[in-house]
Enzyme design. Structure first.
Site, PDB file in Angstrom:
ATOM      1  N   ASP A  83       1.091  -1.052   0.070  1.00 19.54           N
ATOM      2  CA  ASP A  83      -0.208  -0.056  -0.148  1.00 19.54           C
ATOM      3  C   ASP A  83       0.853   1.245   0.065  1.00 19.54           C
ATOM      4  O   ASP A  83       1.919   1.293   1.013  1.00 19.54           O
ATOM      5  CB  ASP A  83      -0.866   0.036   1.257  1.00 19.54           C
ATOM      6  CG  ASP A  83      -2.102   0.726   1.165  1.00 19.54           C
ATOM      7  OD1 ASP A  83      -2.594   1.248   0.008  1.00 19.54           O
ATOM      8  OD2 ASP A  83      -2.760   1.164   2.523  1.00 19.54           O
ATOM      9  N   HIS A  84       0.801   1.877  -0.842  1.00 23.28           N
ATOM     10  CA  HIS A  84       1.147   3.595  -0.483  1.00 23.28           C
ATOM     11  C   HIS A  84       2.601   3.308  -1.157  1.00 23.28           C
ATOM     12  O   HIS A  84       3.650   4.298  -0.258  1.00 23.28           O
ATOM     13  CB  HIS A  84       0.962   4.444   0.241  1.00 23.28           C
ATOM     14  CG  HIS A  84      -0.775   4.392  -0.165  1.00 23.28           C
ATOM     15  ND1 HIS A  84      -0.955   5.257  -0.634  1.00 23.28           N
ATOM     16  CD2 HIS A  84      -1.987   4.675   0.811  1.00 23.28           C
ATOM     17  CE1 HIS A  84      -2.023   5.966  -0.466  1.00 23.28           C
ATOM     18  NE2 HIS A  84      -2.754   4.704   0.626  1.00 23.28           N
ATOM     19  N   ASP A 105       3.224   4.795  -5.533  1.00 21.91           N
ATOM     20  CA  ASP A 105       2.376   5.755  -5.330  1.00 21.91           C
ATOM     21  C   ASP A 105       3.173   7.270  -5.876  1.00 21.91           C
ATOM     22  O   ASP A 105       3.714   7.777  -4.574  1.00 21.91           O
ATOM     23  CB  ASP A 105       2.007   6.446  -4.094  1.00 21.91           C
ATOM     24  CG  ASP A 105       1.563   7.733  -2.960  1.00 21.91           C
ATOM     25  OD1 ASP A 105       0.387   8.170  -4.567  1.00 21.91           O
ATOM     26  OD2 ASP A 105       0.613   7.452  -2.366  1.00 21.91           O
ATOM     27  N   GLU A 135      -1.226   5.690  -8.680  1.00 17.02           N
ATOM     28  CA  GLU A 135      -2.108   7.299  -8.453  1.00 17.02           C
ATOM     29  C   GLU A 135      -2.326   8.055  -9.378  1.00 17.02           C
ATOM     30  O   GLU A 135      -0.894   8.781  -8.961  1.00 17.02           O
ATOM     31  CB  GLU A 135      -2.404   7.293  -6.565  1.00 17.02           C
ATOM     32  CG  GLU A 135      -2.828   8.087  -6.572  1.00 17.02           C
ATOM     33  CD  GLU A 135      -3.552   8.277  -4.621  1.00 17.02           C
ATOM     34  OE1 GLU A 135      -2.931   7.347  -3.763  1.00 17.02           O
ATOM     35  OE2 GLU A 135      -3.533   9.369  -4.157  1.00 17.02           O
ATOM     36  N   HIS A 181      -7.580   9.615   3.891  1.00 16.19           N
ATOM     37  CA  HIS A 181      -7.784   8.830   4.697  1.00 16.19           C
ATOM     38  C   HIS A 181      -8.321   9.417   5.989  1.00 16.19           C
ATOM     39  O   HIS A 181      -8.386  10.387   6.230  1.00 16.19           O
ATOM     40  CB  HIS A 181      -5.973   8.802   4.614  1.00 16.19           C
ATOM     41  CG  HIS A 181      -5.503   8.547   3.935  1.00 16.19           C
ATOM     42  ND1 HIS A 181      -4.729   8.705   2.370  1.00 16.19           N
ATOM     43  CD2 HIS A 181      -6.282   6.397   3.014  1.00 16.19           C
ATOM     44  CE1 HIS A 181      -4.334   7.752   2.168  1.00 16.19           C
ATOM     45  NE2 HIS A 181      -5.140   6.796   1.843  1.00 16.19           N
ATOM     46  N   HIS A 212      -9.313   4.677  -1.954  1.00 19.34           N
ATOM     47  CA  HIS A 212      -8.852   5.190  -1.026  1.00 19.34           C
ATOM     48  C   HIS A 212      -9.363   5.339   0.075  1.00 19.34           C
ATOM     49  O   HIS A 212     -10.643   6.194  -0.260  1.00 19.34           O
ATOM     50  CB  HIS A 212      -7.332   5.408  -0.931  1.00 19.34           C
ATOM     51  CG  HIS A 212      -6.857   4.601  -1.906  1.00 19.34           C
ATOM     52  ND1 HIS A 212      -5.239   4.558  -1.144  1.00 19.34           N
ATOM     53  CD2 HIS A 212      -6.108   4.177  -3.146  1.00 19.34           C
ATOM     54  CE1 HIS A 212      -4.650   3.541  -1.561  1.00 19.34           C
ATOM     55  NE2 HIS A 212      -4.647   3.241  -2.693  1.00 19.34           N
ATOM     56  N   SER A 215     -13.472   4.120   4.401  1.00 18.51           N
ATOM     57  CA  SER A 215     -13.964   3.501   5.816  1.00 18.51           C
ATOM     58  C   SER A 215     -14.936   4.558   5.603  1.00 18.51           C
ATOM     59  O   SER A 215     -14.924   5.488   5.331  1.00 18.51           O
ATOM     60  CB  SER A 215     -12.582   3.672   6.351  1.00 18.51           C
ATOM     61  OG  SER A 215     -11.955   2.268   6.780  1.00 18.51           O
ATOM     62  N   ASN A 255     -10.195   0.429  -0.794  1.00 16.83           N
ATOM     63  CA  ASN A 255      -9.525   0.445   0.405  1.00 16.83           C
ATOM     64  C   ASN A 255      -9.981   0.846   1.621  1.00 16.83           C
ATOM     65  O   ASN A 255     -10.797   1.587   2.256  1.00 16.83           O
ATOM     66  CB  ASN A 255      -8.023   1.052   0.226  1.00 16.83           C
ATOM     67  CG  ASN A 255      -7.147   0.314  -0.853  1.00 16.83           C
ATOM     68  OD1 ASN A 255      -7.270   0.123  -1.420  1.00 16.83           O
ATOM     69  ND2 ASN A 255      -6.531   1.094  -0.659  1.00 16.83           N
TER      70      ASN A 255
HETATM   71  P1  13P Z   1      -9.511   4.458   4.932  1.00 23.03           P
HETATM   72  O1  13P Z   1      -8.585   5.629   6.368  1.00 23.03           O
HETATM   73  O2  13P Z   1     -10.204   5.356   4.695  1.00 23.03           O
HETATM   74  O3  13P Z   1      -9.122   3.201   6.170  1.00 23.03           O
HETATM   75  O4  13P Z   1      -8.193   4.047   4.279  1.00 23.03           O
HETATM   76  C1  13P Z   1      -7.283   3.694   3.946  1.00 23.03           C
HETATM   77  C2  13P Z   1      -6.201   3.416   2.801  1.00 23.03           C
HETATM   78  O5  13P Z   1      -6.733   4.025   1.701  1.00 23.03           O
HETATM   79  C3  13P Z   1      -5.417   2.197   2.868  1.00 23.03           C
HETATM   80  O6  13P Z   1      -4.427   2.553   1.461  1.00 23.03           O
HETATM   81  O1  G3H Z   2      -3.070   4.777   3.526  1.00 22.71           O
HETATM   82  C1  G3H Z   2      -2.720   4.526   4.832  1.00 22.71           C
HETATM   83  C2  G3H Z   2      -3.813   3.948   5.451  1.00 22.71           C
HETATM   84  O2  G3H Z   2      -4.245   3.656   6.722  1.00 22.71           O
HETATM   85  C3  G3H Z   2      -2.344   2.873   5.996  1.00 22.71           C
HETATM   86  O3  G3H Z   2      -2.035   3.807   7.541  1.00 22.71           O
HETATM   87  O4  G3H Z   2       0.511   4.035   7.011  1.00 22.71           O
HETATM   88  O5  G3H Z   2      -0.183   4.339   9.052  1.00 22.71           O
HETATM   89  O6  G3H Z   2       0.527   1.955   8.028  1.00 22.71           O
HETATM   90  P1  G3H Z   2      -0.771   3.275   8.049  1.00 22.71           P
HETATM   91 ZN    ZN Z   3      -4.792   5.092   1.098  1.00 22.14          ZN
END
Ligand code: 13P
Ligand code: G3H
Ligand code: ZN
Length: 310
Positions: A83-84, A105, A135, A181, A212, A215, A255
């Site tokens: 992720d990212h 990313d 992205e 996020h 992304h 939530s 995500n």
């Molecule tokens: P949320 O913070 O909305 O759960 O998004 C997570 C996300 O995009 C991880 O890449």
């Molecule tokens: O996109 C971000 C995700 O929620 C992951 O978060 O970088 O704190 O692990 P993190």
């Molecule tokens: Zn993300």
């Protein structure tokens, strides 16, 4: 079956107008809770690991835990995704270390630099059977006090999206239409730029898009956290019906991390408040794992539409 790329998952999701959930993992209980839900729901699954998660847990542990999850379940399909990824090196590290998918990313870079960086990762990944997400646009929330023009500048431009996909050969594209996020996505009414999403999906028929910051920040869990000592007033997420709507326009990967954090932390807070004599970690990590399982099962069944699609 086993560890797979997201290619087939996205093909079926696109056709069936549902989305595969991509859930962030940081430790054993989180992986187990998510995997148990996927197993019971018979749902394809993406487990994603951030740079922070790699640093926290050690990448080898996370890969081995996912392998263990596959060994102890029946016929599950899991895509293990970075992720990212911020640069070529972290993507290379994950590709070499057994991931089946990586995100590069480059969204904070100018368009041409994002293309060059993404293309470099795509070339390396494709030679090794790994798929890539990129992205375009910068994630931000819609807030009352910021005018729409400011946000539009950071949202994905539909024509640029087409050029980006053509020139990089990237397998999926994260777009920005108003999600962000974390737990504080909207200060006013939640709003996503659906006309923009529709335009992008019209211009890229058959192509998997990624959302992304998706939530929903369920009030129930915000309240439960606050009841047991948290201070997160005003937390607000993307309404579930908006996510369902997005799956009609090419969004094949959604995500979710924050909602798992909320469920896990609320549960642990409640156990601590109700059982002050408890100090066996299994006494609170067990219920936390169960809360994650319930949250993921709910998403799969009622939001993503991915239950039964294995
Ligand atoms: P949320 O913070 O909305 O759960 O998004 C997570 C996300 O995009 C991880 O890449
Ligand atoms: O996109 C971000 C995700 O929620 C992951 O978060 O970088 O704190 O692990 P993190
Ligand atoms: Zn993300």
């Amino acid at each position: 079956m086993g560890l797979v790329t997201s290619t087939e998952m996205f093909k079926k999701a696109y056709e069936g107008q549902y989305a595969v959930g991509a859930f962030n993992v940081n430790n054993m209980e989180i992986i187990q809770g998510i995997v148990e839900a996927a197993q019971e729901e018979r749902a394809p699954l993406i487990l994603q690991v951030s740079a922070g998660a790699r640093k926290y847990a050690n990448p080898t542990y996370l890969v081995k835990l996912v392998e263990a999850a596959l060994e102890t379940t029946d016929g599950l399909e899991i895509c293990l995704h970075l992720d990212h990824g911020a640069d070529f090196e972290i993507c290379k590290d994950c590709i070499d270390g057994g991931f089946t998918s990586v995100m590069i990313d480059g969204s904070s870079h100018p368009f041409e630099e994002n293309i060059a960086l993404t293309k470099k990762v795509v070339d390396y990944a494709h030679d090794r059977g790994v798929v890539v997400e990129a992205e375009l646009g910068q994630l931000a929330g819609i807030e009352d006090d910021v005018n729409v023009g400011d946000h539009e500048a950071t949202f994905t431009d539909p024509d640029e999206a087409v050029e980006f996909v053509e020139r990089t050969g990237v397998d999926s594209l994260a777009i920005t239409i108003g999600t962000s996020h974390g737990a504080f996505k909207f200060s006013g009414e939640p709003k996503l730029d659906f006309p923009r999403l529709k335009r992008i999906s019209e211009l890229l028929p058959g192509y998997p898009l990624v959302l992304h910051g998706a939530s929903s920040v369920p009030k129930e869990f915000v309240d439960l956290n606050n009841k047991y000592g948290a201070k997160i007033p005003g937390a607000r997420g993307v309404p579930e019906e908006m996510l369902r709507e997005a799956t009609k326009y090419g969004v094949c990967k959604i995500n979710i991390d924050t909602d798992l954090r909320l469920a896990m932390t609320a549960t642990i807070r409640k156990v601590f408040a109700e059982q002050p004599e408890l100090f066996d970690p299994r006494g609170y990590l067990g219920p936390a794992r169960e809360a994650i399982k319930q949250m993921v099962a709910h998403k799969m069944k009622n939001v993503l539409g991915v239950s039964g699609k294995l």
